[in-house]
Design a protein around this motif. Structure first.
Motif, short mmCIF file in Angstrom:
data_model
loop_
_atom_site.label_atom_id
_atom_site.label_comp_id
_atom_site.label_asym_id
_atom_site.label_seq_id
_atom_site.Cartn_x
_atom_site.Cartn_y
_atom_site.Cartn_z
N ILE A 1 0.83 -1.20 0.00
CA ILE A 1 0.00 0.00 0.00
C ILE A 1 0.85 1.25 0.00
CG2 ILE A 1 -1.63 1.33 1.38
CD1 ILE A 1 -2.90 -1.29 2.23
N PHE A 2 1.85 1.25 0.85
CA PHE A 2 2.68 2.44 0.94
C PHE A 2 3.62 2.58 -0.26
CE2 PHE A 2 2.41 4.99 4.76
CZ PHE A 2 1.48 4.28 5.51
N GLY A 3 4.13 1.46 -0.71
CA GLY A 3 5.14 1.54 -1.74
C GLY A 3 4.60 1.50 -3.15
N GLN A 4 3.48 0.83 -3.36
CA GLN A 4 3.01 0.61 -4.72
C GLN A 4 1.68 1.30 -5.03
OE1 GLN A 4 2.97 -3.62 -5.43
NE2 GLN A 4 4.83 -3.93 -4.21
N SER A 5 1.02 1.88 -4.04
CA SER A 5 -0.28 2.51 -4.27
C SER A 5 -0.15 3.73 -5.18
CB SER A 5 -0.90 2.95 -2.93
OG SER A 5 -2.07 3.70 -3.17
N PRO A 6 -1.06 3.87 -6.16
CA PRO A 6 -1.03 5.06 -7.03
C PRO A 6 -1.60 6.30 -6.34
CG PRO A 6 -2.87 3.68 -7.64
CD PRO A 6 -2.14 2.94 -6.57
N PHE A 7 -2.07 6.14 -5.11
CA PHE A 7 -2.64 7.26 -4.37
C PHE A 7 -1.67 7.73 -3.30
CE2 PHE A 7 -6.17 4.30 -5.39
CZ PHE A 7 -6.75 5.06 -6.40
N GLY A 8 -1.79 8.98 -2.93
CA GLY A 8 -1.00 9.50 -1.83
C GLY A 8 -1.48 8.91 -0.51
N ILE B 1 -4.17 4.45 17.20
CA ILE B 1 -2.78 4.89 17.12
C ILE B 1 -2.58 5.96 16.05
CG2 ILE B 1 -1.91 2.69 17.98
CD1 ILE B 1 -1.24 1.96 15.08
N GLY B 2 -3.65 6.38 15.34
CA GLY B 2 -3.51 7.42 14.33
C GLY B 2 -4.62 7.39 13.30
N VAL B 3 -4.40 8.16 12.24
CA VAL B 3 -5.37 8.27 11.16
C VAL B 3 -4.66 7.97 9.84
CG1 VAL B 3 -6.96 9.78 9.91
CG2 VAL B 3 -6.76 9.98 12.39
N ALA B 4 -5.29 7.13 9.02
CA ALA B 4 -4.78 6.86 7.68
C ALA B 4 -5.41 7.86 6.70
CB ALA B 4 -5.11 5.43 7.26
N TRP B 5 -4.55 8.39 5.86
CA TRP B 5 -4.95 9.38 4.84
C TRP B 5 -4.73 8.75 3.47
CZ3 TRP B 5 -4.52 15.24 4.62
CH2 TRP B 5 -4.32 15.72 3.32
N LEU B 6 -5.79 8.68 2.68
CA LEU B 6 -5.69 8.19 1.31
C LEU B 6 -6.19 9.30 0.39
CD1 LEU B 6 -5.05 5.80 -0.60
CD2 LEU B 6 -7.44 5.13 -0.38
N GLY B 7 -5.31 9.89 -0.39
CA GLY B 7 -5.68 11.04 -1.22
C GLY B 7 -5.39 10.81 -2.69
N THR B 8 -6.25 11.40 -3.54
CA THR B 8 -6.04 11.30 -4.99
C THR B 8 -6.30 12.66 -5.61
OG1 THR B 8 -6.72 10.19 -7.02
CG2 THR B 8 -8.42 10.57 -5.37
N ASP B 9 -5.51 12.99 -6.60
CA ASP B 9 -5.64 14.28 -7.27
C ASP B 9 -6.86 14.25 -8.19
OD1 ASP B 9 -5.37 16.59 -8.87
OD2 ASP B 9 -3.19 16.55 -8.66
N ILE B 10 -7.81 15.15 -7.96
CA ILE B 10 -9.04 15.21 -8.78
C ILE B 10 -9.13 16.53 -9.53
CG2 ILE B 10 -10.33 13.65 -7.27
CD1 ILE B 10 -11.68 16.13 -6.07
N THR B 11 -7.99 17.19 -9.73
CA THR B 11 -8.03 18.48 -10.43
C THR B 11 -8.60 18.33 -11.83
OG1 THR B 11 -6.08 19.19 -9.18
CG2 THR B 11 -6.65 20.46 -11.14
N ALA B 12 -8.11 17.33 -12.57
CA ALA B 12 -8.62 17.13 -13.93
C ALA B 12 -10.08 16.72 -13.90
CB ALA B 12 -7.78 16.07 -14.64
N ARG B 13 -10.42 15.88 -12.91
CA ARG B 13 -11.82 15.45 -12.81
C ARG B 13 -12.74 16.61 -12.49
NH1 ARG B 13 -12.97 11.05 -8.37
NH2 ARG B 13 -13.44 12.88 -7.08
N VAL C 1 -9.92 13.24 -0.40
CA VAL C 1 -9.24 12.60 0.72
C VAL C 1 -10.21 11.69 1.46
CG1 VAL C 1 -8.03 12.98 2.89
CG2 VAL C 1 -7.64 14.52 0.96
N ASN C 2 -9.75 10.48 1.77
CA ASN C 2 -10.48 9.55 2.63
C ASN C 2 -9.69 9.37 3.92
OD1 ASN C 2 -12.47 9.03 0.63
ND2 ASN C 2 -11.10 7.56 -0.35
N LEU C 3 -10.36 9.49 5.04
CA LEU C 3 -9.72 9.41 6.35
C LEU C 3 -10.39 8.32 7.18
CD1 LEU C 3 -9.57 13.24 7.15
CD2 LEU C 3 -7.77 11.86 6.13
N TYR C 4 -9.56 7.49 7.86
CA TYR C 4 -10.13 6.51 8.78
C TYR C 4 -9.12 6.26 9.91
CZ TYR C 4 -7.32 3.26 5.96
OH TYR C 4 -6.30 2.63 5.30
N ARG C 5 -9.67 5.91 11.05
CA ARG C 5 -8.83 5.71 12.24
C ARG C 5 -8.14 4.35 12.18
NH1 ARG C 5 -11.65 6.64 17.96
NH2 ARG C 5 -12.45 4.52 17.56
N VAL C 6 -6.87 4.31 12.62
CA VAL C 6 -6.07 3.09 12.63
C VAL C 6 -5.88 2.65 14.08
CG1 VAL C 6 -3.87 2.06 11.96
CG2 VAL C 6 -4.91 3.80 10.52
#
Length: 870
Positions: A173-180, A272-284, A259-264
């Protein structure tokens, strides 16, 4: 085991949601009130110890949970005998001996674990349960008295493999995900970032450790996101598709992220924290904005199609355009149309040169009531002006292409489009669309939309122009066919009104086919006509003119009213078809085969009033009944059979003769006066009858009163109103004699005529009248039959009538020089103002008319007339 050293000052106990910082110095003790978030929360390590005798002497709680044996059952047992399968026990005993000799050992040992339903119970070799593999680490140790012993650490291999899989998935997820991807700790600091996030904001993933959201986003956005992160940490509620706006390093372009946020949680369930999954939607977002703009533009075009062009009026159409575009498309807008187009001139084909005068016909503003400023000058609504030749507006008119108007410094407007209105390659005007400061400037898509809106309005305006031209021509034609001025008739006081539909209602409408006429007939008689061609437009007006002309022609033939309508019916059946009157003639021969789709239907009432007898004969072709008001009586509708409309054919028309008392008021009208969409016909008729309350007033006042009273009852149709007050010819203005059929009657007729004219003080007419009377009586004796009747009528002219029972009509011919006769009717034609003959129910009547002597009348000398015939 060694003791953990205590610190000099014990720190305040941490809460359950807190943990040791990743940056805490090594070796510092952190005392917690709950288990720390560590690897042991996941692998659940079990332990037990073996004494010098090879038996279990200590059994941990984790060992009870993992192996399913209580401590009291495990302590004192041989672990090899208790836990190892029989076929492996010999090898296990050798290993135990080696361990007690002081050697470490690590290996994987099969075991039986209890089912969850079975729980922890006493060990039995044949007990049920799942098979498992345990990774065992055995460490030699010594007791207090120095004897050899061992400590065993046991881990379920299945748990270890699960942890391995989870770590691999996390790394993917961290190394290969196309999302931030970010892992944010409870302090809202970045604990870990993936490569995708680092590629957007620069540096390596490790460079972002310890940073907060304020390091990436503008303050307002960062504050909003921080509050959301805290809420996710506190409530555990996930956030999906939160839109965040900011900038990336080295670029001024605004970017948008979803941005999608969920507690870890840790293995023990501790946050122990919050996971942040973000994707650029400027073009969209840009595509969505363009799609929304396209939908908005399409909706605007649909609205324009529905709202523009509902009125065939130039100014109204221009205002309809602005009602659509303000404020949905722009903040300010104006419409200028060519002045020549508004005054009815024919707009030349091709592109305009931009120099002609224009009139500002429409203005709309969503922000201010001040006049719109275009091309450097303020133009008021309704003002006539022209744009400077070098201005963008004039250039737009010349080239028929939109132009951008530069904004004035310090002005309200920041973006203006000047768009020519082009219809059929003809520029009819100019629209200016403007947006004020704070609004988005016009783009290419907006320019294309403005051109389309202006083109649609231009077509509607051009249609309105063509309609106005046709409407005005139809009105001119219609009015030219109506009686000019105030009609006059013998024995009648006449007043009339004609109102086109637009004049009656204040709305533009097509011209109708209503008409009225007053036709003077021989013998001081008058034909009163009111008709209505069904339908509207120029063709209806033309059909009305043809029918009116036909009525006048038929009236001069002195036909009976029913016969006039019968002839009109034949003519009406051919008006709408190719061939005109010829088609009408064929339709008259085979009326049942006539196609009503090829004819114009019309209604008509035709009345002939005789001022000598004060009798009026009516015939009706589907028209509304005449209204009569006798002196001292209430108004009433005459019972005249309605008949069928003209153009239907197949049925004869009936006549009704009514004697009209002196001073009576007769009203003929069209349905536009009494019928409308809002009022039934009966209500309008009753209102009309009720409006005729005081017929003794001047007729002009009566007409005005009727129109004012019925103002709310008429609709969009034309109104024709003809009113006549009866003023019969006085008996002392009539001379009437019956003559026997004998030669002496010629001389006697001359004597009667001389005596009557002298009594009327008309001596200048005596000689001419005697001569013409002798000619007509002589012809009656020679060519007629039965008794001869002589009648003189004095009103605005002198009329002489000679009646007999013969059916042969007199025919005027040119006599040769050697002929002794044949010059009588020629003499009548030379000396009279008019002459003619008509059929009567019992024969014929030959008449002539002389103007009364006066300053403007020049009488012909009879002697000169006689000499001119030879």
């Amino acid at each position: 085991m060694s003791e953990i050293p205590a610190r000099a000052e014990e720190p305040t106990e941490s809460t359950a949601s807190e943990g040791p910082s990743a940056d805490a110095p090594l070796g510092d003790a952190v005392w917690l009130s709950s288990p720390p978030g560590s690897i042991y929360d996941y692998i659940k390590v079990a332990s037990f110890s073996i004494g010098p005798d090879g038996l279990v002497d200590q059994w941990s709680l984790r060992a009870e949970q993992l192996l399913g044996i209580r401590a009291e059952d495990a302590v004192g047992t041989d672990p090899i005998e208790a836990f190892i399968d029989p076929d492996l026990r010999e090898r296990g005993q050798r290993k135990m001996t080696e361990i007690l000799d002081g050697r470490e050992w690590t290996g994987v040992v099969p075991f039986r674990a209890p089912d969850e339903a079975e729980g922890i119970g006493r060990h039995a070799g044949g007990r049920s349960g799942r098979r498992g593999l345990a990774e065992v680490y055995v460490m030699p140790t010594r007791t207090e008295d120095g004897a050899k012993a061992a400590v065993c650490i046991v881990v379920d291999v299945r748990v270890l493999r699960s942890i391995e899989t989870d770590l691999a998935a996390s790394q993917a997820i961290f190394g290969q995900s196309p999302f931030g991807f970010l892992l944010i700790d409870p302090e809202l600091r970045v604990r870990r970032a993936n490569q995708r996030f680092a590629s957007i904001f620069g540096g390596t993933p490790d460079d972002h450790r310890g940073k907060g959201v304020h390091d990436y986003l503008p303050r307002a956005e960062a504050d909003r996101l921080s509050a959301t992160l805290r809420r996710v940490l506190e409530t555990g509620e996930s956030i999906t598709d939160m839109h965040v706006t900011g900038f990336v390093p080295g670029s001024q372009e605004r970017r948008h992220w979803s941005v999608n946020l969920y507690r870890v949680h840790s293995g023990s369930g501790r946050p122990i924290g919050v996971a942040w999954l973000g994707t650029d939607i400027t073009a969209r977002r840009q595509a969505a904005r363009e799609a929304a703009a396209a939908r908005r533009n399409l909706a605007l075009l649909n609205e324009a199609g529905a709202r523009i062009g509902n009125s065939l009026d130039l100014e109204t159409t221009a205002r309809e355009l602005l009602d659509v575009v303000v404020p949905g498309f722009c903040d300010l807008a104006t419409v200028d149309l060519y002045q020549g187009l508004l005054v009815g001139d024919q707009t030349p084909p091709g592109l305009a040169d931009g120099s002609a005068e224009l009139r500002r016909v429409a203005f709309s503003s969503a922000v201010s009531d001040a006049p719109f400023q275009g091309a450097g000058e303020r133009v008021k609504l309704g003002a006539v002006h022209h744009f400077p030749f070098n201005s963008p507006c004039a250039d737009a008119l010349r080239t028929a292409r939109p132009r951008v108007v530069p904004a004035e410094e310090g002005g309200l407007v920041q973006s203006t489009l000047a768009v020519p209105m082009v219809a059929h390659d003809t520029v009819v005007g100019l629209v200016q669309f403007a947006r004020t400061k704070g609004s988005e400037p016009f783009g290419d898509r907006d320019r294309d939309l403005a051109v389309e809106l202006a083109a649609r309005a231009a077509v509607c305006i051009d249609n309105a122009r063509l309609y106005r031209r046709e409407h005005e021509r139809a009105l001119i034609l219609q009015r030219s066919l109506l009686p000019p001025g105030d009609p006059e008739a013998s024995g009648l006081d006449i007043a009339c009104r004609y109102l086109p539909g637009n004049a009656a209602t204040g709305r533009a409408s097509e011209v109708g086919g209503d008409w009225f006429d007053v036709i003077e007939l021989p013998g001081h008689r008058t034909a009163l006509v009111v008709g209505d061609v069904m339908g509207r437009g120029l063709r209806a007006a033309v059909a009305m003119g043809e029918l009116r002309t036909a009525v006048r022609t038929l009236a001069q033939l002195d036909l009976e009213p029913a016969e006039v309508l019968s002839q009109l019916d034949e003519i009406a059946r051919g008006l709408g078809a190719p061939g005109g009157v010829q088609q009408a003639t064929r339709a008259a021969r085979r009326p049942r085969e006539a196609d009503l789709s090829e004819v114009y239907l019309a209604t008509c009432v035709y009345a002939v009033y005789d001022s000598v007898t004060r009798r009026c004969t009516f015939a009706n072709a589907g028209h509304l009944p005449p209204v009569l008001v006798e002196p001292g009586e209430s108004a009433l509708m005459l019972d005249v059979p309605p008949g069928l409309p003209l153009g239907v054919g197949g049925e004869p028309f009936e006549e009704v003769e009514v004697e009209l008392p002196e001073g009576a008021l007769l009203a003929l009208y069209t349905d536009g006066l009494v019928e409308s969409r809002d009022h039934p016909l009966d209500e309008g008729l009753q209102a009309f009858v009720g409006a005729l309350t005081d017929p003794s007033q001047p007729l002009e006042d009566v007409c005005d009163q009727v129109l004012n009273t019925l103002d709310s009852h008429h609709g969009e149709d034309d109104i024709a109103l003809l009113m006549a007050r009866v003023q019969g010819l006085p008996s002392d203005s009539v001379g009437d004699w019956t003559l026997p059929r004998e030669p002496r009657s010629v001389g006697r007729a001359r004597e009667y005529a001389r005596a009557q004219l002298l009594a009327w003080d008309m001596e200048p007419l005596v000689d001419t009248t005697e001569l013409l009377v002798s000619e007509l009586v002589t012809n009656a004796l020679r060519y007629g039959e039965g008794e001869i009747r002589l009648r003189l009528l004095l009103d605005r002219t002198l009329v002489c009538e000679v009646w007999d029972s013969g059916l042969v009509q007199p025919r005027r011919r040119r006599a040769r020089d050697t002929d002794e006769g044949g010059r009588g009717l020629q003499l009548v034609g030379l000396l009279s103002a008019a002459w003619g003959s008509r059929r009567t129910p019992r024969g014929k009547t030959v008449w002539f008319e002389l103007p009364l002597p006066g300053a403007d009348t020049q009488l012909t000398d009879p002697a000169e007339a006689l000499l001119s015939l030879f």
